[in-house]
Motif scaffolding. Structure first.
Motif, short mmCIF file in Angstrom:
data_model
loop_
_atom_site.label_atom_id
_atom_site.label_comp_id
_atom_site.label_asym_id
_atom_site.label_seq_id
_atom_site.Cartn_x
_atom_site.Cartn_y
_atom_site.Cartn_z
N VAL A 115 -2.90 -5.29 -0.25
CA VAL A 115 -2.25 -4.97 -1.71
C VAL A 115 -1.99 -3.75 -1.85
O VAL A 115 -0.94 -3.38 -2.20
CB VAL A 115 -3.27 -5.49 -2.81
CG1 VAL A 115 -2.71 -5.28 -4.24
CG2 VAL A 115 -3.36 -7.23 -3.08
N VAL A 116 -2.95 -2.74 -1.44
CA VAL A 116 -2.42 -1.58 -1.63
C VAL A 116 -1.44 -0.97 -0.50
O VAL A 116 -0.60 -0.27 -1.14
CB VAL A 116 -3.90 -0.66 -1.27
CG1 VAL A 116 -3.67 0.83 -1.25
CG2 VAL A 116 -5.00 -0.73 -2.26
N GLU A 117 -1.81 -1.38 0.62
CA GLU A 117 -0.49 -1.01 1.67
C GLU A 117 1.02 -1.61 1.30
O GLU A 117 1.85 -0.72 1.24
CB GLU A 117 -0.95 -1.66 2.89
CG GLU A 117 0.22 -1.40 4.00
CD GLU A 117 0.01 -2.08 5.35
OE1 GLU A 117 0.78 -2.38 6.13
OE2 GLU A 117 -1.34 -2.52 5.45
N ILE A 118 0.84 -2.75 0.72
CA ILE A 118 2.19 -3.16 -0.02
C ILE A 118 2.82 -2.39 -1.04
O ILE A 118 4.07 -1.87 -1.03
CB ILE A 118 2.40 -4.76 -0.32
CG1 ILE A 118 2.19 -5.74 1.03
CG2 ILE A 118 3.36 -5.18 -1.17
CD1 ILE A 118 1.70 -7.03 0.51
N ILE A 119 2.06 -2.24 -1.93
CA ILE A 119 2.34 -1.29 -3.04
C ILE A 119 2.60 0.14 -2.83
O ILE A 119 3.67 0.70 -3.22
CB ILE A 119 1.20 -1.29 -4.34
CG1 ILE A 119 1.12 -2.68 -4.93
CG2 ILE A 119 1.46 -0.31 -5.48
CD1 ILE A 119 0.08 -2.81 -6.03
N THR A 120 1.94 0.83 -1.79
CA THR A 120 2.27 2.06 -1.45
C THR A 120 3.59 2.21 -0.62
O THR A 120 4.50 3.03 -0.98
CB THR A 120 1.10 2.52 -0.54
OG1 THR A 120 -0.02 2.64 -1.23
CG2 THR A 120 1.37 4.16 -0.05
N THR A 121 3.81 1.17 0.27
CA THR A 121 5.06 1.11 0.96
C THR A 121 6.23 0.99 0.21
O THR A 121 7.50 1.57 0.30
CB THR A 121 4.88 -0.11 2.03
OG1 THR A 121 3.81 0.25 2.83
CG2 THR A 121 6.26 -0.12 2.78
N TYR A 122 5.89 -0.03 -0.87
CA TYR A 122 7.25 0.00 -2.03
C TYR A 122 7.37 1.16 -2.73
O TYR A 122 8.66 1.53 -2.59
CB TYR A 122 6.74 -1.24 -3.24
CG TYR A 122 7.41 -1.21 -4.18
CD1 TYR A 122 8.64 -2.01 -4.08
CD2 TYR A 122 6.92 -0.66 -5.46
CE1 TYR A 122 9.33 -2.43 -5.14
CE2 TYR A 122 8.20 -0.53 -6.58
CZ TYR A 122 9.30 -1.66 -6.57
OH TYR A 122 9.95 -1.76 -7.67
N ILE A 189 7.08 -5.00 1.89
CA ILE A 189 6.30 -5.83 2.88
C ILE A 189 6.89 -5.64 4.16
O ILE A 189 8.10 -5.68 4.70
CB ILE A 189 6.63 -7.31 2.44
CG1 ILE A 189 6.19 -7.75 1.09
CG2 ILE A 189 5.96 -8.35 3.49
CD1 ILE A 189 6.55 -8.98 0.59
N SER A 190 6.23 -5.05 4.83
CA SER A 190 6.70 -4.57 6.38
C SER A 190 6.63 -5.78 7.00
O SER A 190 6.34 -6.99 6.89
CB SER A 190 5.56 -3.64 6.84
OG SER A 190 4.41 -4.03 7.13
N ASP A 191 7.22 -5.50 8.41
CA ASP A 191 7.38 -6.70 9.21
C ASP A 191 6.07 -7.20 9.71
O ASP A 191 6.06 -8.44 9.71
CB ASP A 191 8.06 -6.20 10.52
CG ASP A 191 9.66 -5.83 10.51
OD1 ASP A 191 10.15 -6.42 9.23
OD2 ASP A 191 10.31 -5.33 11.06
N HIS A 192 5.22 -6.46 9.98
CA HIS A 192 3.86 -6.85 10.46
C HIS A 192 3.17 -7.60 9.25
O HIS A 192 2.34 -8.75 9.41
CB HIS A 192 2.69 -5.75 10.88
CG HIS A 192 2.20 -4.96 9.76
ND1 HIS A 192 0.76 -5.48 9.45
CD2 HIS A 192 2.43 -3.85 9.18
CE1 HIS A 192 0.29 -4.56 8.54
NE2 HIS A 192 1.37 -3.66 8.20
N MET A 193 3.16 -7.09 8.22
CA MET A 193 2.65 -7.89 6.84
C MET A 193 3.33 -9.20 6.76
O MET A 193 2.55 -10.24 6.23
CB MET A 193 3.02 -7.03 5.66
CG MET A 193 2.02 -7.72 4.20
SD MET A 193 0.29 -7.53 4.52
CE MET A 193 -0.01 -6.01 4.77
#
Length: 242
Positions: A115-122, A189-193
């Motif tokens: 969740v943290v990774e997705i929001i930060t990437t966004y 949402i990155s490719d690996h996610m």
């Protein structure tokens, strides 16, 4: 006449304040070859170790947030999830003397780290120039408040087995609007996610929840060093957050 407040602070040769060309506060020193920016930019995230450390720092800030500690109580008292979602015979009550606890687990599908990774990437994709641990943590907390972060409530023994990957939880278990969250932050949402999410969805289509027989023999619980069942009584269990 009031003294004008300084925009920088010097302490033992370390300067805290704005630096030319930087949008936010920084930490610098005459003896240092580089400075640290409070707001994290792409140069910071380009180093893998920095990225992982940032995500884990946000995770820690979220778990320490005052609202987070109250969310499990909300799930129990308001939403009405009063049993372990793997072992439904373990039920919550107001009996605070019980040593049995109910814990919150992020998922299925997305961990708190995810969740943290997705929001930060966004926000990185938006070129947002105020990405900090506190900012991202507050966004994560707000998504919890909106019930967009899917979680499950588990007794201690079940939580341990889920964390170790011995129990698969189908998407139908848990509470939270993951579809709303993914639509809202789809740019993050990155490719690996995306691959991870698709694999989980496919497994949920093909399988109900399963435990690989880890709960087949009740005596195993004592081997894991937990007291859930040794202390269990029909009156119920206590609760805590993790």
């Amino acid at each position: 006449m009031a003294r004008k407040k300084s925009t920088t602070v010097d302490m033992l040769g370390v300067t805290f304040g704005p630096l030319e060309g930087e949008p936010g506060p920084c930490v610098s020193s005459d003896n240092s070859m580089f400075y640290l920016s409070y707001d994290k930019g792409e140069e910071f995230f380009s180093i893998y170790e920095n990225e992982i450390r940032f995500y884990k720092g946000v995770e820690d800030a979220v778990r320490r947030h005052p609202f987070y500690s109250k969310y499990i109580k909300y799930l129990i008292d308001v939403v009405g999830i009063r049993t372990c979602q793997v072992l439904p015979n373990v039920e919550v009550s107001d009996n605070k003397k019980s040593k049995v606890v109910i814990e919150m687990h992020h998922g299925p599908m997305l961990t708190l780290f995810d969740v943290v990774e997705i929001i930060t990437t966004y926000y990185r994709k938006l070129n947002y120039d105020r990405i900090t641990t506190c900012f991202i943590a507050n966004v994560v907390i707000e998504e919890h408040r909106l019930n967009n972060i899917r979680t499950v409530l588990l007794c201690k023994s079940a939580h341990q087995q889920v964390t170790e990957g011995n129990v698969f939880l189908n998407y139908n278990q848990g509470f939270g609007y993951t579809d709303v969250f993914l639509e809202k932050y789809k740019e993050g949402i990155s490719d690996h996610m995306a691959n991870k999410i698709n694999r989980y969805i496919q497994e949920s289509i093909e399988n109900d929840s399963y435990d690989n027989d880890v709960f087949a023999i009740a005596s195993k619980f004592k081997q894991w060093g937990n007291n859930d069942f040794a202390d269990y009584s029909p009156e119920g269990v206590g609760y805590k957050d993790e």
